[in-house]
Design a protein around this motif. Sequence first.
Motif, PDB file in Angstrom:
ATOM      1  N   THR A 134      66.470  27.098  90.946  1.00  8.97           N
ATOM      2  CA  THR A 134      65.903  26.924  92.953  1.00  8.97           C
ATOM      3  C   THR A 134      65.939  28.143  93.567  1.00  8.97           C
ATOM      4  O   THR A 134      67.111  29.015  93.814  1.00  8.97           O
ATOM      5  N   GLY A 135      65.013  28.738  94.716  1.00 10.20           N
ATOM      6  CA  GLY A 135      65.216  29.748  95.456  1.00 10.20           C
ATOM      7  C   GLY A 135      66.764  29.012  96.277  1.00 10.20           C
ATOM      8  O   GLY A 135      67.780  30.298  96.245  1.00 10.20           O
ATOM      9  N   ALA A 136      66.781  28.450  96.531  1.00  9.83           N
ATOM     10  CA  ALA A 136      68.337  27.570  97.291  1.00  9.83           C
ATOM     11  C   ALA A 136      69.033  27.753  96.159  1.00  9.83           C
ATOM     12  O   ALA A 136      70.613  28.541  97.604  1.00  9.83           O
ATOM     13  N   ALA A 137      69.403  27.892  95.926  1.00  9.72           N
ATOM     14  CA  ALA A 137      70.997  28.103  94.676  1.00  9.72           C
ATOM     15  C   ALA A 137      71.157  29.431  94.996  1.00  9.72           C
ATOM     16  O   ALA A 137      71.859  29.597  94.150  1.00  9.72           O
ATOM     17  N   ALA A 138      69.730  30.574  94.641  1.00  9.26           N
ATOM     18  CA  ALA A 138      69.722  31.969  94.290  1.00  9.26           C
ATOM     19  C   ALA A 138      70.424  32.186  95.434  1.00  9.26           C
ATOM     20  O   ALA A 138      71.364  33.368  95.949  1.00  9.26           O
ATOM     21  N   LEU A 139      70.320  31.259  96.600  1.00 13.01           N
ATOM     22  CA  LEU A 139      70.585  32.389  98.144  1.00 13.01           C
ATOM     23  C   LEU A 139      72.074  31.692  97.982  1.00 13.01           C
ATOM     24  O   LEU A 139      72.856  32.577  99.132  1.00 13.01           O
TER      25      LEU A 139
END
Length: 214
Positions: free
Chosen positions: A27-32
């Motif tokens: 997910t994008g949240a995990a990437a950030l």
Amino acid sequence: MEDDVSIAEPLIDGLARYGITADHVTTGAAALAAAPPDVVLFDLGKRDTGRVEACRKLRGDGDVPMILLTGRGGVHDRSLGRELGVEDLVGQPYRVPELVARMRAATRRARGVPAQEPIRRYGPLAIDTRTRQIRLHGVPIPLAPKEYDLLVLLAAEPGAVVARRHILDTVWEPDFLGPGKTLDFHVASLRSKLGDAKWIENRRGVGFRLVVPA
């Protein structure tokens, strides 16, 4: 960023063979939340609408190069890629050696390092990595896809011995279980097309190396 584990895990293993350590997030949240990357590989994802916003945030926070992997390669992907400022767009399916080359090129551009010449020369042998064509003494030599990949792998470090297992894992696939003489057959064919067996030296029981004839 890839939500299909069956795609992500083989890719991580393939990158590891080139000395590249990859962290998989879905997910994008995990990437950030992850440590700052050197390069970002992502597809658009079907279940994570925050992935595009994460890419915008990563791009806004620094100069991290991003490569969009797409199975569609349509106008929408290219348009979004330009909007996000991606360094490259790679269509799926792709070959790991070519993806690694695109990653390294993207990293060099992001760091302001001049790009390598697409034509690599080894004495009378020239390899054009853009067109996947080779010339010997200026004459085009037609190679089968595996023959070309084998030659490029050996030419990455001329004179260095490349282990048989590494060649099979890289040019074919990890844990390749095809016919036992597959590699030897391709080496013999490549030697024949190069016109001199001395181009590829066999280190019995170990592997092969590219030797530029004197």
